[in-house]
Design a protein around this motif. Sequence first.
Motif, mmCIF file in Angstrom:
data_model
loop_
_atom_site.group_PDB
_atom_site.id
_atom_site.type_symbol
_atom_site.label_atom_id
_atom_site.label_comp_id
_atom_site.label_asym_id
_atom_site.label_seq_id
_atom_site.Cartn_x
_atom_site.Cartn_y
_atom_site.Cartn_z
ATOM 1 N N ARG A 34 -3.562 -13.915 -30.563
ATOM 2 C CA ARG A 34 -3.064 -14.708 -31.697
ATOM 3 C C ARG A 34 -3.091 -16.165 -31.244
ATOM 4 O O ARG A 34 -2.472 -16.507 -30.244
ATOM 5 C CB ARG A 34 -1.649 -14.236 -32.034
ATOM 6 C CG ARG A 34 -0.854 -15.041 -33.073
ATOM 7 C CD ARG A 34 -1.437 -14.978 -34.435
ATOM 8 N NE ARG A 34 -2.358 -16.100 -34.557
ATOM 9 C CZ ARG A 34 -2.872 -16.514 -35.702
ATOM 10 N NH1 ARG A 34 -2.615 -15.892 -36.809
ATOM 11 N NH2 ARG A 34 -3.671 -17.551 -35.734
ATOM 12 N N HIS A 35 -3.850 -16.985 -31.982
ATOM 13 C CA HIS A 35 -3.893 -18.399 -31.656
ATOM 14 C C HIS A 35 -2.762 -19.124 -32.378
ATOM 15 O O HIS A 35 -2.509 -18.863 -33.552
ATOM 16 C CB HIS A 35 -5.253 -18.990 -32.075
ATOM 17 C CG HIS A 35 -5.220 -20.468 -32.299
ATOM 18 N ND1 HIS A 35 -5.244 -21.025 -33.555
ATOM 19 C CD2 HIS A 35 -5.112 -21.496 -31.439
ATOM 20 C CE1 HIS A 35 -5.181 -22.344 -33.446
ATOM 21 N NE2 HIS A 35 -5.106 -22.650 -32.185
ATOM 22 N N VAL A 36 -2.056 -19.992 -31.661
ATOM 23 C CA VAL A 36 -1.026 -20.818 -32.300
ATOM 24 C C VAL A 36 -1.311 -22.286 -31.979
ATOM 25 O O VAL A 36 -1.320 -22.684 -30.819
ATOM 26 C CB VAL A 36 0.398 -20.483 -31.799
ATOM 27 C CG1 VAL A 36 1.430 -21.292 -32.582
ATOM 28 C CG2 VAL A 36 0.695 -19.003 -31.935
ATOM 29 N N ASP A 37 -1.573 -23.062 -33.003
ATOM 30 C CA ASP A 37 -1.702 -24.505 -32.837
ATOM 31 C C ASP A 37 -0.301 -25.069 -32.988
ATOM 32 O O ASP A 37 0.289 -25.026 -34.058
ATOM 33 C CB ASP A 37 -2.638 -25.056 -33.920
ATOM 34 C CG ASP A 37 -2.748 -26.576 -33.864
ATOM 35 O OD1 ASP A 37 -1.905 -27.214 -33.216
ATOM 36 O OD2 ASP A 37 -3.665 -27.113 -34.509
ATOM 37 N N GLU A 92 -8.955 -26.564 -31.172
ATOM 38 C CA GLU A 92 -9.298 -25.546 -32.178
ATOM 39 C C GLU A 92 -10.812 -25.456 -32.348
ATOM 40 O O GLU A 92 -11.361 -24.380 -32.555
ATOM 41 C CB GLU A 92 -8.649 -25.870 -33.525
ATOM 42 C CG GLU A 92 -7.191 -25.444 -33.640
ATOM 43 C CD GLU A 92 -6.321 -26.069 -32.590
ATOM 44 O OE1 GLU A 92 -6.456 -27.286 -32.337
ATOM 45 O OE2 GLU A 92 -5.509 -25.351 -31.985
ATOM 46 N N ALA A 139 -4.709 -11.551 -36.920
ATOM 47 C CA ALA A 139 -4.061 -12.416 -37.896
ATOM 48 C C ALA A 139 -2.552 -12.476 -37.740
ATOM 49 O O ALA A 139 -1.899 -13.319 -38.342
ATOM 50 C CB ALA A 139 -4.434 -11.963 -39.301
ATOM 51 N N ALA A 155 8.748 -22.420 -34.962
ATOM 52 C CA ALA A 155 7.669 -21.507 -35.347
ATOM 53 C C ALA A 155 7.019 -20.891 -34.111
ATOM 54 O O ALA A 155 6.687 -19.696 -34.101
ATOM 55 C CB ALA A 155 6.627 -22.248 -36.184
ATOM 56 N N LYS A 161 8.436 -20.424 -31.099
ATOM 57 C CA LYS A 161 9.373 -19.462 -30.502
ATOM 58 C C LYS A 161 9.398 -18.167 -31.309
ATOM 59 O O LYS A 161 9.412 -17.075 -30.749
ATOM 60 C CB LYS A 161 10.786 -20.063 -30.457
ATOM 61 C CG LYS A 161 10.980 -21.043 -29.308
ATOM 62 C CD LYS A 161 12.387 -21.595 -29.336
ATOM 63 C CE LYS A 161 12.639 -22.499 -28.137
ATOM 64 N NZ LYS A 161 13.761 -23.413 -28.388
ATOM 65 N N THR A 187 7.008 -16.990 -33.165
ATOM 66 C CA THR A 187 5.746 -16.280 -32.965
ATOM 67 C C THR A 187 5.778 -15.536 -31.640
ATOM 68 O O THR A 187 5.355 -14.384 -31.544
ATOM 69 C CB THR A 187 4.563 -17.278 -32.985
ATOM 70 O OG1 THR A 187 4.630 -18.039 -34.187
ATOM 71 C CG2 THR A 187 3.234 -16.561 -32.923
ATOM 72 N N GLY A 224 0.558 -28.228 -32.351
ATOM 73 C CA GLY A 224 0.620 -29.681 -32.558
ATOM 74 C C GLY A 224 -0.585 -30.434 -32.021
ATOM 75 O O GLY A 224 -0.527 -31.642 -31.817
ATOM 76 N N GLU A 235 -13.016 -25.835 -30.075
ATOM 77 C CA GLU A 235 -13.575 -25.056 -28.969
ATOM 78 C C GLU A 235 -13.158 -23.591 -29.029
ATOM 79 O O GLU A 235 -13.911 -22.712 -28.612
ATOM 80 C CB GLU A 235 -13.187 -25.675 -27.626
ATOM 81 C CG GLU A 235 -13.875 -27.016 -27.337
ATOM 82 C CD GLU A 235 -15.405 -26.964 -27.302
ATOM 83 O OE1 GLU A 235 -16.008 -26.301 -28.161
ATOM 84 O OE2 GLU A 235 -15.996 -27.599 -26.416
ATOM 85 N N ILE A 236 -11.951 -23.323 -29.539
ATOM 86 C CA ILE A 236 -11.554 -21.917 -29.696
ATOM 87 C C ILE A 236 -12.463 -21.252 -30.733
ATOM 88 O O ILE A 236 -12.891 -20.110 -30.565
ATOM 89 C CB ILE A 236 -10.061 -21.815 -30.078
ATOM 90 C CG1 ILE A 236 -9.212 -22.266 -28.884
ATOM 91 C CG2 ILE A 236 -9.696 -20.393 -30.489
ATOM 92 C CD1 ILE A 236 -7.736 -22.393 -29.181
ATOM 93 N N ASN A 237 -12.790 -21.988 -31.782
ATOM 94 C CA ASN A 237 -13.743 -21.448 -32.759
ATOM 95 C C ASN A 237 -15.115 -21.214 -32.123
ATOM 96 O O ASN A 237 -15.824 -20.278 -32.497
ATOM 97 C CB ASN A 237 -13.873 -22.383 -33.961
ATOM 98 C CG ASN A 237 -12.766 -22.152 -34.980
ATOM 99 O OD1 ASN A 237 -12.391 -21.011 -35.248
ATOM 100 N ND2 ASN A 237 -12.235 -23.217 -35.555
ATOM 101 N N MET A 272 7.123 -27.819 -34.740
ATOM 102 C CA MET A 272 6.524 -26.503 -34.522
ATOM 103 C C MET A 272 7.301 -25.671 -33.506
ATOM 104 O O MET A 272 6.969 -24.515 -33.245
ATOM 105 C CB MET A 272 5.066 -26.648 -34.046
ATOM 106 C CG MET A 272 4.058 -26.838 -35.154
ATOM 107 S SD MET A 272 4.071 -25.489 -36.360
ATOM 108 C CE MET A 272 3.323 -24.174 -35.400
#
Lengths: 517, 171
Positions: B47-50, B58, B80, B101, B103, B105, B52, B60-62, B98
């Motif tokens: 699970r990717h969490v951006d 993002e 997802a 959010a 924590k 996650t 900030g 490069e993760i893509n 963030m």
Amino acid sequence: MKLEDFQFELRQLPGAVAAWHGRVDAQQWRTACQQVRDKGGRLVALWGTDDHDRGEAFAVHAALVVQSGLLVTTMSLDGLSFPDISDIFPAANRMQRAIYDLFGVNAENAADRRKWLRHAAWPADVFPLRKDFVTHHLPGATGNGEADNYPFVRVGGEGVHEIPVGPVHAGTIEPGHFRFSIVGEGILRLEERLAYKHKGIEKRFEGMTLAEGVRLAGRVSGDSTVAYSWAYSMAVESMAEITPPPRALWLRALLLERERIANHLGDLGFLGNDAALAFGLAQFLRLKEDCLRTHQALFGHRYLMDVIVPGGIARDLEPAGMERLRREMAALEQTVSLLKSIYDEHAGLQDRFINCGRVSRELADRLGLTGVAARASGQAWDMRVEYPCVPYTELEVRMGSHRNGDVAARVAVRFEEVFESLRLSRLILDRLPLGACATKVPGVPAGRFGVGWIEGWRGEVLVALETGDDGRVARCHPHDPSWQNWPILERAVLGNIVPDFPLINKSFNLSYSGHDL
Amino acid sequence: MYQLLKQILVTGIKTEPYPQADEALRVAAGRLRAEILESFAGALTIRHVDAGSCNGCELEINSLNNPYYNLEGLGIKFVASPRHADLLLVTGPVSRHMEVALKRTYDATPEPKLVVAIGDCGCTGGIFGESYASCGRVSNVIPVDVAVPGCPPTPVAIMQGILTAISLSKT
């Protein structure tokens, strides 16, 4: 709108942008906006400053587009309020609310005065961009678990319910919150709650040297690093009254077009994928990766970060690199043409694209849509054409445009722009001047003001910069075109179904970081 | 349809050799037992969490899912929901907005779990640092196993970080 029609004194700013600066009073503040709007001009950016440290007060600044170029108006405030202009330029709504959150000065009588950039990270009576703001009055590094409690607008009625989405989304995208009010699958209302990524960029700029600042400017929105670092450098060069060597300017344009190509390729892939054509994603991401590898080899960074610096560029292009670019672009053009014909003839894809997320020309004009999305809604407007800087003055950019304003139109404009950027890149390589690629930047005296204004791949990026006593950054406001376009996404989805939201959202591909600052 | 199929054939397989784990990226040694790591290897969900970022990481993760890097070819895929995830891939300095959010996650991700912080900002706070609006590095907010520096780190470096997290600590 002609400059002589304004009832206040104007000073032309030196540098690459055709820009004028004028000080206005409260009445002129609104009149100037109204005059600009009546003649079809637009609001580019709106920001505040705290000038108490030099014996003045708070001030607000507006960057407006007029016939001759950019007009920046500055109004010093008597108290803690300024006249609302969101009735003239709807895009001003969130910008005015952001000014309140950061400076504590209000747009008088504005209909919407809810907080915008502030959630709960700092108290309602603390204003981070005031000069007397002290960070250590806040709670420690972490531990502030307060909720945002944002007053969303509620939609009532039988069968209406809400879907809250985010801030953490299902894909690899930036965080933000979307509140859908729906009946069945149809969207009645979308309300965005942004600023989850607010990380204090504008405060961070304060006190940096002009040379240090470009690195931060290049990280306001990573996908637009070329546009931001150019706009920032342009502002510095305006203040220092210098012009980079021609070779540097031509290479900057090459980098800007490469950034446009790479981002459009990615978007075209993701748009195919969001309409269930995984083939498109695989193909376009492969092409994008080829571009990124070329960037790494020729300029030392896959996304071209830190290549543009005040005074010129940090890395010259070798003759061997020019050959590599020519070869790569020829192959790229051929493959993109082929993929375009596959996209155009794919019935399932076109069925999802056409009529989806439509923004009419009238709506785009009224709300001030900008950039690639605006050109897809019949707003024939591209800074490279209207207000070209060197080398665009000699390139005759052919603007991409479309009338329908739907996802299909935004796809079509991206294809057009990829081909045009390839053509421009070739022209640049053919006519690239010889010589140095950077000039020395002298120290800049205190109190200078400069702007940079660049048509990035997403739309127009503006950087406004002011120096303090020590020649360092006193205030830097970077403005992303996403400020203009986010509110219009809320309108584009109306009447569409929830499952089409990701596709519509992707077709705008707006920046969260560039907006949240 | 003919053109589409032909293009797939002409393109061929672009996937390149996968990188190895890199012990230098490890922050916390051996939090998970060998048999758990073995079961992650070959079927890991992320699970990717951006939290900030500037959105550079993002990009490069893509890229990890483009045909050259083909992360899914290693049995590693993005999911997802944190409830379906074994590993959190976290970018950015953690903005204060963030923090909650992130924590939540983390708490929603079932044990045993791993965290990989991505990018200079995720590792140290980077150019944004700690401020009224930023908590700085990811490990200021949740426990981190592996941290991958770079601005942004290359896809190969990110892959190395993920592979390091699911390999046994050598120390």
